[in-house]
Design a protein around this motif. Structure first.
Motif, mmCIF file in Angstrom:
data_model
loop_
_atom_site.group_PDB
_atom_site.id
_atom_site.type_symbol
_atom_site.label_atom_id
_atom_site.label_comp_id
_atom_site.label_asym_id
_atom_site.label_seq_id
_atom_site.Cartn_x
_atom_site.Cartn_y
_atom_site.Cartn_z
ATOM 1 N N HIS A 95 0.838 -1.190 0.000
ATOM 2 C CA HIS A 95 0.000 0.000 0.000
ATOM 3 C C HIS A 95 0.879 1.248 0.000
ATOM 4 O O HIS A 95 1.814 1.350 0.805
ATOM 5 N N ARG A 152 -1.130 2.707 9.864
ATOM 6 C CA ARG A 152 -0.699 1.358 10.222
ATOM 7 C C ARG A 152 -1.774 0.644 11.041
ATOM 8 O O ARG A 152 -2.064 -0.544 10.810
ATOM 9 N N LEU A 207 -4.514 -0.464 8.808
ATOM 10 C CA LEU A 207 -4.118 -1.629 8.010
ATOM 11 C C LEU A 207 -4.221 -2.899 8.835
ATOM 12 O O LEU A 207 -4.720 -3.936 8.354
ATOM 13 N N GLU A 209 -6.732 -5.964 7.859
ATOM 14 C CA GLU A 209 -6.267 -7.321 7.606
ATOM 15 C C GLU A 209 -6.921 -8.313 8.558
ATOM 16 O O GLU A 209 -7.248 -9.440 8.166
ATOM 17 N N LEU A 216 3.022 -1.406 4.059
ATOM 18 C CA LEU A 216 2.578 -0.010 4.049
ATOM 19 C C LEU A 216 3.806 0.885 4.024
ATOM 20 O O LEU A 216 4.593 0.908 4.982
#
Length: 510
Positions: free
Chosen positions: A195, A202, A205, A209, A227
C-alpha cells in the motif's frame, strides 16, 4: 445439502449428502448393488478415471478401512457423470481431490502424484474450528515489524513463494466431509499487497487485515501487507515500510510465524527462486506422533483431587447498555532494573517469572470472586503453554498450531503464604508440562459435564524469539535494518487475557 466447486472452468463437482439412490440404464457398477441412501458427486466436464483412482488411493492411505470402497459410476451423457458412494464416505475430501487433480494443465500422471493429501486434525485444531463461526477474529493472529531501507516487492514475493514451497503448513486448507479435515495441497501462492504511503494508517491496516479473515477452504492461511512510510527526504533517515503478517491460528502460532519470518529473511537475502523440497518433520509427522500417545497419565493428572477447575471471574448483573463492543487493551512496561529485580526475586523462591504471573492472577481472581474471603477456595484460569515440550525430534523448529491453553486450578488460602502459592503454581506447571499435547477439550470430556467449566481468563508468558540472530550483518550489507517482530492484535476467546513477554530493550511488558 449441496456445495459447488469450480476450478478454472475445467471440472465442476456438485456434492449431495444422503441423496436417494439413482437407477440409470448406462451404469458401470464398481461396488456391487446401489445403496439405498448414498452420497453423490455430480461431475460436469472432462473426467479421466485415472484421476479418480489417484484420489481414492490418497484417501485410502489415510483411512485404511476405506481401501475396498469404490463408487458406483453413472454416465448421464457427454461430460456428465454421477458418483454414488456409501453415506459415511468422505465425499467432501474426494471432491477437493478431483477438482485439484483435474485443474487445467495437469496431466493424468501429475494428477496421480499431486492431489491434496487428507490429514486428520489435532484435538486443538478441532476446538479452534468449533469456535470459528461465533468468533472468527479470535483465531486470527498478527505480527508487526518495520523494514528500514529499500524493499524490492518482486523479490519480497518470490522469497515468500519459496517459503510456501518448502512449508507444508502454508499449503494446508480445510475440508468438511462433514467433519473438518486438513487437505495438504501441492502448491499455494502467497498473498502480499503493498500500500502506498498515505492510503491508510498502520493501525487501520492491521484492523483491515484482521477483519478480512480467511477462507479456510483455500491453502495459504498466511498473508503479508506492506505499508510504505513517508518518502525519504534529503539528509533524513532510511525510508521505511511497515510489515503486517496475518495468519490463522488453526495452522500457526506466534512462535511458528516467527520461524517463517526468519526463513523468509534468509531466502530474501539469497535471492531464492521457488524450488522443491519440504521441511521434515511437518504436520504429518506430528499427527502420527500424537496418535501414538497414551492419554491415560494425562487423564489421571487432571482428574486428581483438586484438579477440578475452580471459580473464575464473577458474573456481573445486568446494567444499562453502554453501546460499546469489541476488544480493548492496555500495556504496562517494567524497566530493565525492575525486570532484573523480578527475576532475582522469583529465583530466590525457586520459581520462574511465569509462576509469579500465575500466582498474582490467582490472588486477583480470589479477591474478585470469592464470596467469603475468609475461607480457602479454588480459582481457575487458562495458562498458555508452548505445546513443544514433547519428546519429538525437530518440534522446536516445526511451524504449526502448538500454542495451547490448558486449565490450571490453584487453591488460595487467606491464612497461607505467598511462597507456598508460588510453589503450588510451579509444581502444577511442571506437572502439566509433560502433557502439553493434550487439549482443553479433552480435559473437559475426562472431567465430565458437571466439572467442564471453561475458564474465562488466560495468562501467558511469551519467550523472546531471536529471529534476526546472525542475519544483521547480511541485512546491513543490503542496506537494510529491520526491527524485532511484535505480536499485534487478536484474541483467544477469553474475557480477559494477560500476556507477558520480554522486549528488545531487555525490559518486560504485559
Amino acid at each position: 445439502m449441496t456445495g459447488t466447486r469450480d476450478v478454472a472452468g475445467s471440472l465442476t463437482v456438485v456434492l449431495a449428502l444422503g441423496g436417494p439412490a439413482r437407477q440409470e440404464p448406462s451404469t458401470l457398477d464398481l461396488c456391487g448393488p446401489a445403496r439405498q441412501e448414498p452420497s453423490t458427486l455430480d461431475l460436469c466436464g472432462p473426467f479421466d478415471p485415472s484421476f479418480l483412482d489417484a484420489a481414492l488411493a490418497r484417501i485410502a492411505a489415510d483411512r485404511p478401512q476405506l481401501r475396498e470402497a469404490r463408487p458406483r459410476i453413472v454416465r448421464r451423457g457427454p461430460g456428465r457423470y454421477v458418483l454414488e458412494l456409501a453415506a459415511p464416505y468422505p465425499v467432501g475430501v474426494l471432491a477437493d481431490l478431483l477438482t485439484a487433480a483435474c485443474a487445467p494443465g495437469v496431466s493424468g500422471h501429475q494428477a496421480a502424484m499431486q492431489p491434496p493429501e487428507p490429514l486428520a486434525l489435532t484435538p486443538l485444531q478441532c476446538e479452534l474450528l468449533s469456535d470459528q463461526a461465533s468468533s472468527p477474529q479470535h483465531h486470527v493472529g498478527q505480527l508487526l515489524w518495520r523494514w528500514h531501507g529499500p524493499l524490492d516487492t518482486a523479490r519480497f514475493r518470490t522469497a515468500w513463494q519459496s517459503v510456501f514451497c518448502h512449508e507444508t503448513v502454508l499449503r494446508a486448507a480445510f475440508v468438511w466431509d462433514p467433519g473438518p479435515r486438513l487437505a495438504l495441497h501441492d502448491r499455494a501462492h502467497p498473498d502480499a499487497v503493498r500500500h502506498p504511503h498515505g492510503t491508510l494508517t498502520r493501525q487501520a491496516l492491521m484492523e483491515q487485515e484482521r477483519a478480512r479473515g480467511f477462507d479456510l477452504g483455500r491453502p495459504g492461511l498466511l498473508r503479508v501487507a506492506l505499508l510504505d512510510g513517508q518518502p525519504r527526504q534529503p539528509g533524513s533517515a532510511l525510508p521505511y515500510t511497515d510489515v503486517v503478517l496475518t495468519y490463522h491460528r488453526s495452522v500457526l502460532d506466534s512462535w511458528s510465524a516467527g520461524l517463517l519470518v526468519r526463513e523468509f529473511y534468509r531466502r530474501y537475502l539469497a535471492g531464492d527462486r521457488p524450488r522443491g523440497g519440504e521441511r521434515r518433520p511437518d504436520l504429518r509427522d506430528y499427527r502420527r506422533w500424537l496418535a501414538a500417545q497414551d492419554p491415560g497419565a494425562a487423564r489421571d493428572f487432571w482428574a486428581r483431587p483438586g484438579g477440578i477447575p475452580g471459580a473464575g471471574l464473577p458474573r456481573a448483573g445486568s446494567g444499562a447498555a453502554t453501546g460499546r463492543i469489541g476488544m480493548g487493551s492496555t500495556r504496562i512496561r517494567l524497566t530493565l532494573a525492575e525486570t532484573e529485580r523480578l527475576v532475582h526475586w522469583a529465583a530466590h523462591w525457586g520459581v520462574t517469572e511465569y509462576s509469579v504471573l500465575q500466582t498474582v492472577w490467582a490472588l486477583l481472581l480470589y479477591r474478585a470472586g470469592t464470596a467469603d474471603r475468609g475461607r480457602p477456595g479454588p480459582v481457575g484460569f487458562n495458562v498458555a503453554v508452548s505445546g513443544r515440550a514433547i519428546p519429538m525430534e525437530g518440534v522446536a523448529y516445526l511451524p504449526g498450531p502448538f500454542d495451547n491453553p490448558l486449565p490450571m486450578t490453584l487453591h488460595v488460602d487467606p491464612d497461607g503464604t505467598v511462597p507456598a502459592l508460588l510453589r503450588a503454581a510451579r509444581d502444577q506447571g511442571l506437572g502439566m508440562s509433560a502433557y502439553e499435547w493434550v487439549s482443553a477439550g479433552q480435559i473437559r470430556r475426562w472431567l465430565g459435564h458437571e466439572a467442564a467449566v471453561r475458564p474465562d481468563t488466560q495468562v501467558s508468558f511469551e519467550h523472546r524469539q531471536s529471529h534476526l540472530e546472525g542475519l544483521e550483518p547480511e541485512l546491513a550489507a543490503h542496506g537494510l535494518l529491520v526491527t524485532d517482530i511484535e505480536p499485534a492484535g487478536g484474541g483467544n476467546g477469553c474475557a480477559i487475557s494477560v500476556a507477558a513477554r520480554y522486549d528488545s530493550g531487555g525490559g518486560s511488558s504485559s
